[in-house]
Design a protein around this motif. Structure first.
Motif, PDB file in Angstrom:
ATOM      1  N   LEU A   1       0.853  -1.183   0.000  1.00  0.00           N
ATOM      2  CA  LEU A   1       0.000   0.000   0.000  1.00  0.00           C
ATOM      3  C   LEU A   1       0.892   1.236   0.000  1.00  0.00           C
ATOM      4  CD1 LEU A   1      -2.575  -1.141   2.699  1.00  0.00           C
ATOM      5  CD2 LEU A   1      -2.645  -1.515   0.235  1.00  0.00           C
ATOM      6  N   TYR A   2       0.650   2.142  -0.940  1.00  0.00           N
ATOM      7  CA  TYR A   2       1.469   3.344  -1.117  1.00  0.00           C
ATOM      8  C   TYR A   2       0.633   4.612  -0.984  1.00  0.00           C
ATOM      9  CZ  TYR A   2       5.217   0.429  -2.929  1.00  0.00           C
ATOM     10  OH  TYR A   2       6.220  -0.498  -3.050  1.00  0.00           O
ATOM     11  N   ALA A   3       1.299   5.684  -0.534  1.00  0.00           N
ATOM     12  CA  ALA A   3       0.732   7.037  -0.520  1.00  0.00           C
ATOM     13  C   ALA A   3       1.813   7.980  -1.028  1.00  0.00           C
ATOM     14  CB  ALA A   3       0.294   7.428   0.882  1.00  0.00           C
ATOM     15  N   ALA A   4       1.395   9.131  -1.535  1.00  0.00           N
ATOM     16  CA  ALA A   4       2.346  10.113  -2.054  1.00  0.00           C
ATOM     17  C   ALA A   4       3.327  10.512  -0.955  1.00  0.00           C
ATOM     18  CB  ALA A   4       1.608  11.339  -2.570  1.00  0.00           C
ATOM     19  N   VAL A   5       4.608  10.646  -1.314  1.00  0.00           N
ATOM     20  CA  VAL A   5       5.625  11.081  -0.360  1.00  0.00           C
ATOM     21  C   VAL A   5       5.212  12.461   0.160  1.00  0.00           C
ATOM     22  CG1 VAL A   5       8.019  11.853  -0.132  1.00  0.00           C
ATOM     23  CG2 VAL A   5       7.506   9.737  -1.355  1.00  0.00           C
ATOM     24  N   GLY A   6       5.243  12.620   1.481  1.00  0.00           N
ATOM     25  CA  GLY A   6       4.849  13.877   2.099  1.00  0.00           C
ATOM     26  C   GLY A   6       3.342  14.072   2.157  1.00  0.00           C
ATOM     27  N   TYR A   7       2.594  12.979   2.019  1.00  0.00           N
ATOM     28  CA  TYR A   7       1.130  13.079   2.005  1.00  0.00           C
ATOM     29  C   TYR A   7       0.618  13.686   3.312  1.00  0.00           C
ATOM     30  CZ  TYR A   7       0.796   9.068   5.173  1.00  0.00           C
ATOM     31  OH  TYR A   7       0.896   8.236   6.253  1.00  0.00           O
ATOM     32  N   GLU A   8      -0.540  14.289   3.199  1.00  0.00           N
ATOM     33  CA  GLU A   8      -1.225  14.810   4.371  1.00  0.00           C
ATOM     34  C   GLU A   8      -2.637  14.241   4.379  1.00  0.00           C
ATOM     35  OE1 GLU A   8      -1.059  19.034   4.774  1.00  0.00           O
ATOM     36  OE2 GLU A   8       1.065  19.103   4.252  1.00  0.00           O
ATOM     37  N   GLU A   9      -3.109  13.940   5.565  1.00  0.00           N
ATOM     38  CA  GLU A   9      -4.471  13.433   5.693  1.00  0.00           C
ATOM     39  C   GLU A   9      -5.456  14.584   5.541  1.00  0.00           C
ATOM     40  OE1 GLU A   9      -4.440  11.535   9.508  1.00  0.00           O
ATOM     41  OE2 GLU A   9      -3.433   9.754   8.725  1.00  0.00           O
ATOM     42  N   ASP A  10      -6.648  14.274   5.012  1.00  0.00           N
ATOM     43  CA  ASP A  10      -7.678  15.297   4.900  1.00  0.00           C
ATOM     44  C   ASP A  10      -8.332  15.528   6.265  1.00  0.00           C
ATOM     45  OD1 ASP A  10      -9.535  13.231   5.293  1.00  0.00           O
ATOM     46  OD2 ASP A  10     -10.179  13.184   3.204  1.00  0.00           O
ATOM     47  N   GLU A  11      -9.347  16.369   6.305  1.00  0.00           N
ATOM     48  CA  GLU A  11      -9.999  16.708   7.575  1.00  0.00           C
ATOM     49  C   GLU A  11     -10.646  15.502   8.254  1.00  0.00           C
ATOM     50  OE1 GLU A  11     -12.668  17.280   4.135  1.00  0.00           O
ATOM     51  OE2 GLU A  11     -10.780  18.240   4.604  1.00  0.00           O
ATOM     52  N   LYS A  12     -10.886  14.447   7.512  1.00  0.00           N
ATOM     53  CA  LYS A  12     -11.453  13.217   8.077  1.00  0.00           C
ATOM     54  C   LYS A  12     -10.375  12.208   8.456  1.00  0.00           C
ATOM     55  CE  LYS A  12     -15.741  13.652   5.496  1.00  0.00           C
ATOM     56  NZ  LYS A  12     -16.617  13.044   4.488  1.00  0.00           N
ATOM     57  N   GLY A  13      -9.100  12.596   8.311  1.00  0.00           N
ATOM     58  CA  GLY A  13      -7.996  11.709   8.656  1.00  0.00           C
ATOM     59  C   GLY A  13      -7.688  10.670   7.595  1.00  0.00           C
ATOM     60  N   LYS A  14      -8.083  10.941   6.354  1.00  0.00           N
ATOM     61  CA  LYS A  14      -7.875   9.985   5.266  1.00  0.00           C
ATOM     62  C   LYS A  14      -6.908  10.537   4.231  1.00  0.00           C
ATOM     63  CE  LYS A  14     -12.294   7.855   5.941  1.00  0.00           C
ATOM     64  NZ  LYS A  14     -13.182   6.899   5.377  1.00  0.00           N
ATOM     65  N   THR A  15      -6.312   9.623   3.469  1.00  0.00           N
ATOM     66  CA  THR A  15      -5.434   9.988   2.362  1.00  0.00           C
ATOM     67  C   THR A  15      -5.633   8.992   1.228  1.00  0.00           C
ATOM     68  OG1 THR A  15      -3.171  10.580   1.774  1.00  0.00           O
ATOM     69  CG2 THR A  15      -3.451   8.621   3.133  1.00  0.00           C
ATOM     70  N   ASP A  16      -5.224   9.369   0.028  1.00  0.00           N
ATOM     71  CA  ASP A  16      -5.313   8.457  -1.112  1.00  0.00           C
ATOM     72  C   ASP A  16      -4.240   7.381  -0.978  1.00  0.00           C
ATOM     73  OD1 ASP A  16      -7.433   9.791  -2.334  1.00  0.00           O
ATOM     74  OD2 ASP A  16      -6.092  11.128  -3.423  1.00  0.00           O
ATOM     75  N   ILE A  17      -4.659   6.139  -1.089  1.00  0.00           N
ATOM     76  CA  ILE A  17      -3.742   5.007  -1.012  1.00  0.00           C
ATOM     77  C   ILE A  17      -3.804   4.249  -2.331  1.00  0.00           C
ATOM     78  CG2 ILE A  17      -3.280   2.790   0.130  1.00  0.00           C
ATOM     79  CD1 ILE A  17      -4.352   4.051   2.697  1.00  0.00           C
TER      80      ILE A  17
ATOM     81  N   LYS B   1     -11.004  -3.868   2.806  1.00  0.00           N
ATOM     82  CA  LYS B   1     -11.254  -4.419   4.141  1.00  0.00           C
ATOM     83  C   LYS B   1      -9.992  -4.366   4.995  1.00  0.00           C
ATOM     84  CE  LYS B   1     -12.760  -8.594   6.489  1.00  0.00           C
ATOM     85  NZ  LYS B   1     -13.108  -9.999   6.378  1.00  0.00           N
ATOM     86  N   MET B   2      -8.859  -4.708   4.397  1.00  0.00           N
ATOM     87  CA  MET B   2      -7.595  -4.692   5.141  1.00  0.00           C
ATOM     88  C   MET B   2      -7.222  -3.266   5.537  1.00  0.00           C
ATOM     89  SD  MET B   2      -6.768  -7.825   5.541  1.00  0.00           S
ATOM     90  CE  MET B   2      -5.105  -7.717   6.132  1.00  0.00           C
ATOM     91  N   ILE B   3      -7.453  -2.298   4.671  1.00  0.00           N
ATOM     92  CA  ILE B   3      -7.155  -0.900   5.004  1.00  0.00           C
ATOM     93  C   ILE B   3      -8.037  -0.440   6.160  1.00  0.00           C
ATOM     94  CG2 ILE B   3      -7.328   1.486   4.165  1.00  0.00           C
ATOM     95  CD1 ILE B   3      -6.468   0.384   1.392  1.00  0.00           C
ATOM     96  N   GLU B   4      -9.303  -0.805   6.121  1.00  0.00           N
ATOM     97  CA  GLU B   4     -10.203  -0.452   7.220  1.00  0.00           C
ATOM     98  C   GLU B   4      -9.733  -1.038   8.531  1.00  0.00           C
ATOM     99  OE1 GLU B   4     -14.290  -1.422   6.358  1.00  0.00           O
ATOM    100  OE2 GLU B   4     -14.188  -0.403   4.421  1.00  0.00           O
ATOM    101  N   GLU B   5      -9.320  -2.307   8.517  1.00  0.00           N
ATOM    102  CA  GLU B   5      -8.830  -2.958   9.731  1.00  0.00           C
ATOM    103  C   GLU B   5      -7.555  -2.301  10.241  1.00  0.00           C
ATOM    104  OE1 GLU B   5      -8.551  -7.202   9.254  1.00  0.00           O
ATOM    105  OE2 GLU B   5     -10.665  -7.364   8.698  1.00  0.00           O
ATOM    106  N   GLN B   6      -6.630  -1.972   9.314  1.00  0.00           N
ATOM    107  CA  GLN B   6      -5.376  -1.337   9.719  1.00  0.00           C
ATOM    108  C   GLN B   6      -5.609   0.066  10.279  1.00  0.00           C
ATOM    109  OE1 GLN B   6      -2.528  -1.474   6.505  1.00  0.00           O
ATOM    110  NE2 GLN B   6      -2.356  -3.698   6.611  1.00  0.00           N
ATOM    111  N   SER B   7      -6.603   0.774   9.752  1.00  0.00           N
ATOM    112  CA  SER B   7      -6.851   2.135  10.223  1.00  0.00           C
ATOM    113  C   SER B   7      -7.484   2.155  11.607  1.00  0.00           C
ATOM    114  CB  SER B   7      -7.722   2.902   9.233  1.00  0.00           C
ATOM    115  OG  SER B   7      -9.020   2.341   9.162  1.00  0.00           O
ATOM    116  N   LYS B   8      -8.057   1.039  12.034  1.00  0.00           N
ATOM    117  CA  LYS B   8      -8.641   0.950  13.373  1.00  0.00           C
ATOM    118  C   LYS B   8      -7.575   0.829  14.446  1.00  0.00           C
ATOM    119  CE  LYS B   8     -12.923  -1.198  11.862  1.00  0.00           C
ATOM    120  NZ  LYS B   8     -13.722  -2.428  11.889  1.00  0.00           N
TER     121      LYS B   8
END
Length: 102
Positions: free
Chosen positions: A53-69, A94-101
């Motif tokens: 699972l990857y995100a942009a280097v230096g990513y920032e979460e949005d106001e809901k605490g999410k980012t593009d993966i 499903k795995m992302i949801e579990e990891q975010s918990k």
């Protein structure tokens, strides 16, 4: 945005694919960092594949605490591959949801 995988750009030979370059449809190169791995042995992984699972280097979460993966498959021959089946997408979500918990 459609992206192509560039397997030639890895951070180091010791830990391949920690940082990758993705090229968008306009030819722009963007760096992405590996956030986590889902191994073949992970609970519920009936596909027998390893996913990164990857995100942009230096990513920032949005106001809901999410980012593009961006999830990809790490193949047995050391390449990155795109996920193409709906069942695999649902498993990854499903795995992302579990990891975010955690």
């Amino acid at each position: 945005m459609t992206e192509e995988l560039n397997n030639d750009n890895v951070a180091s030979t010791e830990e391949p694919f920690k940082i990758i370059t993705l090229v968008d449809e306009e030819g722009n190169e963007n760096l992405y960092e590996q956030l986590s791995l889902i191994t073949k042995e992970a609970k519920g992984n009936k596909f027998g594949k390893t996913y990164a699972l990857y995100a942009a280097v230096g990513y920032e979460e949005d106001e809901k605490g999410k980012t593009d993966i961006i999830p990809v498959i790490l193949t047995d021959d050391g390449e990155l591959d795109l996920i193409e089946t709906t069942a695999e997408w649902k498993f990854i979500e499903k795995m992302i949801e579990e990891q975010s918990k955690d």
